[in-house]
Write a protein that holds these residues in place. Structure first.
Motif, PDB file in Angstrom:
ATOM      1  N   ALA A  77      43.097 -34.967  72.489  1.00 53.93           N
ATOM      2  CA  ALA A  77      41.836 -35.657  72.798  1.00 53.93           C
ATOM      3  C   ALA A  77      41.354 -36.474  71.605  1.00 53.93           C
ATOM      4  O   ALA A  77      40.874 -37.604  71.766  1.00 53.93           O
ATOM      5  N   GLN A  78      41.494 -35.938  70.404  1.00 53.82           N
ATOM      6  CA  GLN A  78      41.081 -36.673  69.202  1.00 53.82           C
ATOM      7  C   GLN A  78      41.973 -37.891  68.979  1.00 53.82           C
ATOM      8  O   GLN A  78      41.486 -38.960  68.598  1.00 53.82           O
ATOM      9  N   CYS A  79      43.274 -37.743  69.220  1.00 57.19           N
ATOM     10  CA  CYS A  79      44.179 -38.898  69.098  1.00 57.19           C
ATOM     11  C   CYS A  79      43.821 -39.971  70.126  1.00 57.19           C
ATOM     12  O   CYS A  79      43.808 -41.164  69.800  1.00 57.19           O
ATOM     13  N   ALA A  80      43.504 -39.553  71.342  1.00 58.63           N
ATOM     14  CA  ALA A  80      43.131 -40.510  72.387  1.00 58.63           C
ATOM     15  C   ALA A  80      41.839 -41.239  72.027  1.00 58.63           C
ATOM     16  O   ALA A  80      41.708 -42.448  72.260  1.00 58.63           O
ATOM     17  N   ALA A  81      40.881 -40.518  71.452  1.00 57.37           N
ATOM     18  CA  ALA A  81      39.628 -41.158  71.035  1.00 57.37           C
ATOM     19  C   ALA A  81      39.891 -42.168  69.921  1.00 57.37           C
ATOM     20  O   ALA A  81      39.313 -43.267  69.931  1.00 57.37           O
ATOM     21  N   LEU A  82      40.743 -41.822  68.976  1.00 56.39           N
ATOM     22  CA  LEU A  82      41.104 -42.769  67.910  1.00 56.39           C
ATOM     23  C   LEU A  82      41.798 -43.998  68.491  1.00 56.39           C
ATOM     24  O   LEU A  82      41.473 -45.130  68.147  1.00 56.39           O
ATOM     25  N   GLU A  83      42.765 -43.766  69.368  1.00 55.29           N
ATOM     26  CA  GLU A  83      43.499 -44.884  69.976  1.00 55.29           C
ATOM     27  C   GLU A  83      42.542 -45.845  70.668  1.00 55.29           C
ATOM     28  O   GLU A  83      42.625 -47.061  70.495  1.00 55.29           O
ATOM     29  N   SER A  84      41.620 -45.309  71.428  1.00 59.83           N
ATOM     30  CA  SER A  84      40.664 -46.147  72.149  1.00 59.83           C
ATOM     31  C   SER A  84      39.782 -46.939  71.186  1.00 59.83           C
ATOM     32  O   SER A  84      39.557 -48.141  71.368  1.00 59.83           O
TER      33      SER A  84
ATOM     34  N   HIS B  97      35.543 -40.883  62.735  1.00 64.11           N
ATOM     35  CA  HIS B  97      36.225 -39.766  63.388  1.00 64.11           C
ATOM     36  C   HIS B  97      36.484 -38.667  62.362  1.00 64.11           C
ATOM     37  O   HIS B  97      36.990 -38.940  61.278  1.00 64.11           O
ATOM     38  N   GLU B  98      36.141 -37.459  62.717  1.00 65.50           N
ATOM     39  CA  GLU B  98      36.300 -36.319  61.813  1.00 65.50           C
ATOM     40  C   GLU B  98      37.750 -35.838  61.786  1.00 65.50           C
ATOM     41  O   GLU B  98      38.477 -36.002  62.774  1.00 65.50           O
ATOM     42  N   PRO B  99      38.177 -35.249  60.671  1.00 63.87           N
ATOM     43  CA  PRO B  99      39.496 -34.621  60.632  1.00 63.87           C
ATOM     44  C   PRO B  99      39.626 -33.596  61.760  1.00 63.87           C
ATOM     45  O   PRO B  99      38.625 -33.047  62.232  1.00 63.87           O
ATOM     46  N   PHE B 100      40.850 -33.338  62.170  1.00 64.13           N
ATOM     47  CA  PHE B 100      41.092 -32.411  63.277  1.00 64.13           C
ATOM     48  C   PHE B 100      42.441 -31.734  63.114  1.00 64.13           C
ATOM     49  O   PHE B 100      43.245 -32.113  62.275  1.00 64.13           O
ATOM     50  N   ARG B 101      42.681 -30.748  63.921  1.00 66.56           N
ATOM     51  CA  ARG B 101      43.917 -29.965  63.874  1.00 66.56           C
ATOM     52  C   ARG B 101      44.807 -30.366  65.039  1.00 66.56           C
ATOM     53  O   ARG B 101      44.330 -30.566  66.157  1.00 66.56           O
ATOM     54  N   VAL B 102      46.096 -30.467  64.748  1.00 68.81           N
ATOM     55  CA  VAL B 102      47.099 -30.739  65.777  1.00 68.81           C
ATOM     56  C   VAL B 102      47.994 -29.516  65.900  1.00 68.81           C
ATOM     57  O   VAL B 102      48.391 -28.917  64.895  1.00 68.81           O
ATOM     58  N   LEU B 103      48.272 -29.152  67.124  1.00 70.59           N
ATOM     59  CA  LEU B 103      49.271 -28.133  67.425  1.00 70.59           C
ATOM     60  C   LEU B 103      50.336 -28.789  68.283  1.00 70.59           C
ATOM     61  O   LEU B 103      50.053 -29.237  69.398  1.00 70.59           O
TER      62      LEU B 103
END
Length: 181
Positions: free
Chosen positions: A95-102, A66-72
């Motif tokens: 969406a990135q957090c959900a993909a990591l969780e899954s 998973h690539e780094p991403f930005r959170v707001l």
């Protein structure tokens, strides 16, 4: 005996971590000093002590994919009436957090979730409705943006949650299994 309670989360960096921590203390949250501000990926999960090498390899492999991403973070919401929680929501990065969780829910973390996954940062929990309302109003205009480059494995030491290892997002496949947080 033979098990440790672990969790996996994105740690909110400073100065936002301090702001959110101080707010949670001000609101009177009884767990404010035992939990640093974070976005949970995997909640409290018992893991056999003899599976920690497997767990850390799983975390390293998953993070690397998973690539780094930005959170707001922006504004407040609540899980009431289901749970007495007020939180700051993720406008970007959910969406990135959900993909990591899954992806993390496998191997030693292959347990079913108790609730549908909803990434957030808790700012008030286990307080009466008036205190929760006050927290929700006070944080309604809160906003913070930061880059997520690591996920952290936490352990519960009997009193508080402590980040003990971190795993780089987008790391090479031959990267070490993580480093001390």
């Amino acid at each position: 005996m033979g098990e440790t309670i672990v969790g996996v989360a994105v740690v909110v960096p400073d100065p936002f971590r301090s702001q959110l921590h101080d707010a949670r203390v001000r609101f009177g949250d009884p767990q404010a000093r035992a939990i640093i501000p974070h976005v949970t990926l995997i909640g409290p999960t018992p893991v056999a002590d003899d599976r920690f090498d497997e767990l850390d390899h799983h975390l390293a492999r998953t993070a690397a994919c998973h690539e780094p991403f930005r959170v707001l973070l922006r504004g407040t919401q609540t899980f009431r009436p289901v749970s007495p929680v007020v939180f700051v929501g993720l406008e970007d990065g959910a969406a990135q957090c959900a993909a990591l969780e899954s992806a993390l829910r496998a191997g030693p973390l292959g347990v079913a979730a108790s609730f549908p996954y909803h990434p957030h940062v808790t700012v008030a929990h286990d307080l009466d409705d008036a205190a929760l309302d006050a927290a929700q109003t006070a944080m309604a205009t809160y906003q913070a943006a930061f880059d997520v480059t690591h996920v952290h494995r936490f352990v519960h030491d009997g009193e508080a949650w402590r980040p003990v290892h971190r795993f780089a997002l987008g790391a090479t496949a031959d990267a070490p299994a993580g480093d001390r947080a």
